[in-house]
Design a protein around this motif. Sequence first.
Motif, mmCIF file in Angstrom:
data_model
loop_
_atom_site.group_PDB
_atom_site.id
_atom_site.type_symbol
_atom_site.label_atom_id
_atom_site.label_comp_id
_atom_site.label_asym_id
_atom_site.label_seq_id
_atom_site.Cartn_x
_atom_site.Cartn_y
_atom_site.Cartn_z
ATOM 1 N N ALA A 643 16.176 0.861 7.423
ATOM 2 C CA ALA A 643 15.052 1.516 7.239
ATOM 3 C C ALA A 643 14.361 1.994 5.945
ATOM 4 O O ALA A 643 14.421 2.758 4.649
ATOM 5 C CB ALA A 643 15.199 3.014 7.861
ATOM 6 N N HIS A 644 13.176 1.134 5.138
ATOM 7 C CA HIS A 644 13.204 1.144 4.195
ATOM 8 C C HIS A 644 12.104 1.736 3.616
ATOM 9 O O HIS A 644 11.237 2.376 3.971
ATOM 10 C CB HIS A 644 12.285 -0.102 4.087
ATOM 11 C CG HIS A 644 13.195 -1.480 4.104
ATOM 12 N ND1 HIS A 644 13.918 -2.325 3.266
ATOM 13 C CD2 HIS A 644 13.547 -2.595 5.617
ATOM 14 C CE1 HIS A 644 14.487 -3.135 3.457
ATOM 15 N NE2 HIS A 644 14.280 -3.412 5.138
ATOM 16 N N SER A 645 12.428 2.925 2.185
ATOM 17 C CA SER A 645 11.748 3.765 1.651
ATOM 18 C C SER A 645 10.180 3.227 1.593
ATOM 19 O O SER A 645 9.721 2.614 1.257
ATOM 20 C CB SER A 645 12.877 3.897 0.521
ATOM 21 O OG SER A 645 13.745 4.366 0.948
ATOM 22 N N ASP A 646 9.429 4.046 1.655
ATOM 23 C CA ASP A 646 8.022 3.476 1.139
ATOM 24 C C ASP A 646 7.931 4.268 -0.416
ATOM 25 O O ASP A 646 7.079 4.945 -0.989
ATOM 26 C CB ASP A 646 7.282 4.783 1.792
ATOM 27 C CG ASP A 646 6.089 4.401 2.067
ATOM 28 O OD1 ASP A 646 5.292 4.008 1.422
ATOM 29 O OD2 ASP A 646 4.898 5.418 2.311
ATOM 30 N N ILE A 647 8.618 2.631 -1.137
ATOM 31 C CA ILE A 647 8.000 3.030 -2.002
ATOM 32 C C ILE A 647 7.165 1.452 -2.489
ATOM 33 O O ILE A 647 7.472 1.055 -2.340
ATOM 34 C CB ILE A 647 9.633 3.168 -3.060
ATOM 35 C CG1 ILE A 647 9.883 1.655 -2.503
ATOM 36 C CG2 ILE A 647 10.270 4.617 -3.040
ATOM 37 C CD1 ILE A 647 11.367 2.027 -3.559
ATOM 38 N N PRO A 648 6.226 1.936 -4.232
ATOM 39 C CA PRO A 648 5.962 0.417 -4.213
ATOM 40 C C PRO A 648 6.864 -0.606 -4.479
ATOM 41 O O PRO A 648 8.031 -0.103 -5.484
ATOM 42 C CB PRO A 648 5.378 1.376 -5.583
ATOM 43 C CG PRO A 648 4.763 2.381 -5.407
ATOM 44 C CD PRO A 648 5.877 3.029 -4.716
ATOM 45 N N GLU A 649 5.987 -1.546 -4.590
ATOM 46 C CA GLU A 649 7.362 -2.723 -5.261
ATOM 47 C C GLU A 649 7.467 -3.094 -6.183
ATOM 48 O O GLU A 649 6.493 -2.828 -7.405
ATOM 49 C CB GLU A 649 6.769 -4.168 -4.865
ATOM 50 C CG GLU A 649 7.571 -5.426 -5.105
ATOM 51 C CD GLU A 649 7.057 -6.666 -3.719
ATOM 52 O OE1 GLU A 649 7.502 -7.628 -4.477
ATOM 53 O OE2 GLU A 649 5.845 -6.004 -2.971
ATOM 54 N N GLN A 650 8.406 -2.924 -6.910
ATOM 55 C CA GLN A 650 8.576 -3.285 -8.275
ATOM 56 C C GLN A 650 8.493 -4.310 -9.009
ATOM 57 O O GLN A 650 9.171 -5.632 -8.341
ATOM 58 C CB GLN A 650 10.913 -2.731 -8.631
ATOM 59 C CG GLN A 650 11.331 -1.860 -7.879
ATOM 60 C CD GLN A 650 10.645 -0.220 -8.273
ATOM 61 O OE1 GLN A 650 10.467 -0.144 -10.232
ATOM 62 N NE2 GLN A 650 9.962 0.568 -7.786
#
Length: 1316
Positions: A643-650
């Motif tokens: 379940a992918h975290s809701d974080i800005p793409e690095q």
Amino acid sequence: MSALVRIAIDRGGTFTDVHCSQPGKPDIVVKLLSVDPTNYPDAPTEGIRRALELSFGRSIPKSSKLKLDCVESIRMGTTVATNALLERKGARCALLTTKGFKDVLRIGAQARPNIFDLSVKKLSLLYETVVEIDERVTIPTSSEDPESPSSSDFNFNTSVVRGLTGDIVQIIRRPDSSRIKAQLKSLHDSGFSSIAIALLHSYIFPHHENLVADIARQMGFAVSVSSELLPMVKIVSRANSAIADAYLSPVTRRYIETFADGFEGSIAALSNKLLFMRSDGGLCSVKTFSGLRAVLSGPAGGVIGYAKTCYDPEDGTPLVSIDMGGTSTDVSRYSGHLEHVFETTTAQVTILSPSLDVSSIAAGGGSRLLQENGLFVVGPESAGAHPGPVCYRKGGPLAVTDANLLLGRLLPETFPKIFGPNEDEPLDIDATRAKFAELTETIAEIKGIKMSPEEVASGFLRVANEAMCRPIRSLTEAKGYESASHNLVVFGGAGGQHGAAIATALGISRILIPRFSSILSAYGMALADVVVEVQEPSSSVLDTRIEADNTASFSGLRMQSETLIQRAVDALVEQDFSMSDITTELSYNCRFQGTSTTIMVRKAEYEDKEFISSFMKQHEQLFGFTLQNRVIHVDDVRVRAIAHSDIPEQKSPYQELKELPKIEAEILKRCQRKKVYFDLAGWTDTVVVPLEEITPGEQIPAPAIIFDETQTILVEPGYIATATSKHIILDRAGSLPPKPPLDPKNVDPVQLSVFGHRFMGIAEQMGTILQQTAISTNIKERLDYSCALFSPNGYLVANAPHMPVHLGAMSAAVRFQVELLGDQIQDGDVLVSNHPDAGGSHLPDITVMTPAFHNGKIVFWTASRAHHADIGGIRAGSMPPFSKTIEQEGTQILSFKLVKEGLFDEEGITDLMYYQPAKYPGCSGTRTLSDNISDLKAQVSANHRGAVLIRALVNEFTLEVVQFYMLAIQKTAENAVRDLLRFVDRKFAGRPLHAVDYLDEGEELHLRITIDATEGDAVFDFTGTSPQSYCNLNAPTAIVYSAIIYVLRSLIPTSIPLNHGCLTPIQVVLPPHTLLSPGPGAATVGGNVETSQRITDLVLKALEVCGASQGTCNNLTFGYGGNSISGSSRKGFGYYETIAGGSGGGPHWDGQSGTHVHMSNTRMGDAEHVERRYPVIIHEFGIRAESGGSGRHPGGDGCVREVEFTRDLDVSILSERRVIPPYGMRGGQSGKCGRNWWLQKLDDGTYNKIYLGGKNEAPMKAGDRIRIETPGGGGYGAPGSSEGEDEQMYGTCPQFEPPVRASGSLAHSKEIAEGN
């Protein structure tokens, strides 16, 4: 209301790191001591309080419970479980296992951790008691038996069923529920509340485990069930995992409850917001978190951190990382996908659980600096946090941190004043300077070498860096990659000072240092995803032939996969994740038939045939070969739902680096400068740059120090640093500074130490390659082999401490070939030999030797010796108990060019191994020809790798320098042995030492040791030893040297190089044609495994070191088949194992039970593996109680092993100490003799018990059993006596046990290198 904050915490052993992020605001970093009871009860809670204060700009009293209304999530990794395991401070627990296997974890794989530790120290077991469940199932099919029945041959009934995979399972005994309840009630009444259940073959048939677990849970027990934790084959690892979970989970639960008490609403309020990092790199909810999955959570966060911030899939350059802390350094690799291992070893507990492949080595900022035997030694001992290095002001020893401080590479003014007895003083550079001056004077006095304190400190750092390079080389090159093809990621508090030097040594041209490098584990947790993993065993088989139809197999796999995928996805949906955020990864755990080494291969969306190609490609990449037309077994199906975290793409640091305009940093004009010491340049003006004042695109030329509150980065000459938004990137700038010049006439002690690492590293890498590329159980699992490096004339330079009986013995084999062939040896040739007359030990040990040429001359030799499971002869397994001549023992090779001018002579070796042995009456050629050839090719590959590495070393330093230090390393070992001999002379007041011991048939072994204390020489005179015997216990002379070098090395308390120098002070007197110097044609198969043990006991007895150990290998062989002189043949198999016993008690230690001793240290195949592959049922493998001799320090107990054969087989036992017991020392009592029994099954189901003696063979029928009771060790000191003042101890017990950290794939390399 402000946006919610996301908090990530890494609770380490010394510091707790906190990362706090909030949309639209700068990230917040908090770093605090993990234990500071005067200021706060719990570091993570205090870290959250401080982060919330900084985030929202309001004060929060320490005494108040924290509110969670402004917190999105708390992500945590913790060392609570790791520390409990290291310190043995887990919960009280009990192990429930199958009857006959109560000692399954006490014996383990039966190998000792350190072959040179005579006390065989092991950490305590995790469980307090064991309960045996009277149940048993087995696998009635045998993959290695060509005549084994197939599944279709069985009639299904209540005793013959299918397991989870569809395989046939035979139920021998069902568990009795009423008996189980009574056993559990007894545990409950004794105060146990946590139990582990691990029954044989539960990975495929969990029904019996489930029954026991259901009853236990109904009675209120906390239960850890091996088949629920991870249903994979290997009872030892699965049982370890279950007991570790039972031991650690109560600790983690208590910690979670304590942690939750710091918040309003306690655990109920936290349940949906608290996520824990697991060892596999995924987050999980507090409900599913367990102690077993927490052991590597901190290092896993670091891997996620650099994988998400330092890797660019478009660039594709793989990464290798070092996370350098105070006591250890973690090493890992990333190339686009997380690399997992399924067995990790932590504190001598091998755990079966998915973990990121992170390997830990004992080298860090606190590693001690020592000068021993003329060598600069760094670690493994650590100064720790208390007392810490000298500069901590608590009376600690010199450490790596002190060296960096002395050389100006640390900034004392940036450190908080937390040192000294009251923890209120700064770092003490004056004390560090004084200690280095003292050490410099000592070196000058001992070695006569004039060095400055700065040269000494710099030398220690070079040695430390080389120590860290060794595991990096192993990690990358063991996977088939060159270290130089990677970028290096450096993080951890101490890493920034060493990154450039390590990269230079490895040939790496780019270093990435994340701006959050000192808290990267916490930052990685902020970036991590929630993961659910499910796994099931499989029995699918894939045919590799081009024309094969695998439709049915892939269809079955697809159905099983879809079920598992749905389970994993449902588990995430239940946690309120959207289907659009969930992805899945599917992998099959595969192996070739006839092997047990599996590869987890990802099943992408490609055709089924492409999956087979992918497996074979990975197999060749990893092991250097592939097997044509051999079926692939799929042992497990694994699904990882993310379940992918809701974080800005690095953003890619490489892309950013390309886009940024590069300018010299403006702040350089205003920065302070300080003197920093560099080799050759000496003290050099170096700019000191605050990290927060460098903007993206600005560059800092070398030399420079870049720092912030938590890290110090050294930019060494030859590099330039460029800032990006999230990293400092160090790139090579022009040519590197020249290396310090080496004088090939005078020994530089620093370079001597570096060469010691390089030579030993070559031997270790050879061992890794051999273990990986071999196919046979004997090499791949039992690890019955050794690898070494030799001088041009065949003398030992470096022998990784593999099999003790091989130590030093291979040198005779290499020297024989040098003298025999001389100029006939050409570049591209590889020689093979196994004959005792040619320096061999016994015929199954085949030695492959490769000359390393430079400019047309042989400059070194590489060699590997491996025990082949069958080489022909009169009995399957090639270990006949009654062989009288060497012809009866199988293949004889005096000298043969296995490879000639680069071409492998398969036809020639086939003739030698298959056809020639069958020409002798009653003999067969090898029964495992294909395995023999595969293993010989693996030995060739290992040697080739060694030759490549030695040529690279010559190219780097010149031949003259390398060979000069080769001789200097040998001299170092020689001096250490001479010092030992002088100590022995003082201990015994100069009197000659004498000992006699006996073999069971009455043969005598005599030894008289005379020492010249002035020179440090000794004569080992075996005059009086019995003549050559008409049996197979004759020991070639090379074995005598192996026993001597083993004992001498075991008595030296410090680490020394293992090479020919150890034998230089020793003169061996051996009259011709004795048991230890047999003539041509003598049978020797037992001499290598049995007489070698007696020689070792004889030397230890003469030196009065300890009681005798079991003194035998208890060689069991069985099988059938072969070919004959008439041309007839029958396919079959040969199986060989050696069995542990008791070790002797010593002046300051009790003997160890159930361990291999002295000349052997091979591993025992896991019972589930053995039963799956061979037609046997192992009914018992346990400790033989009260078989060790009594004494002030009693001898260890032997073992009992009882094996039933499920088909007619030829069975042989070759053993000793069945008549003459293992002696006691200084009043200690003898250990009990061993016994071997044939339990012959009669028609009425009872057994006729027949004594076999020490050496026998029998045609056993289906249902018959062999019962082997191995000897105990001798005791030391009269029972009840007190420690004697006259017993000045040899250096056999190190005063310091370095902390044992978890390790990934390098655990196998460490086992190979330190305790084969």
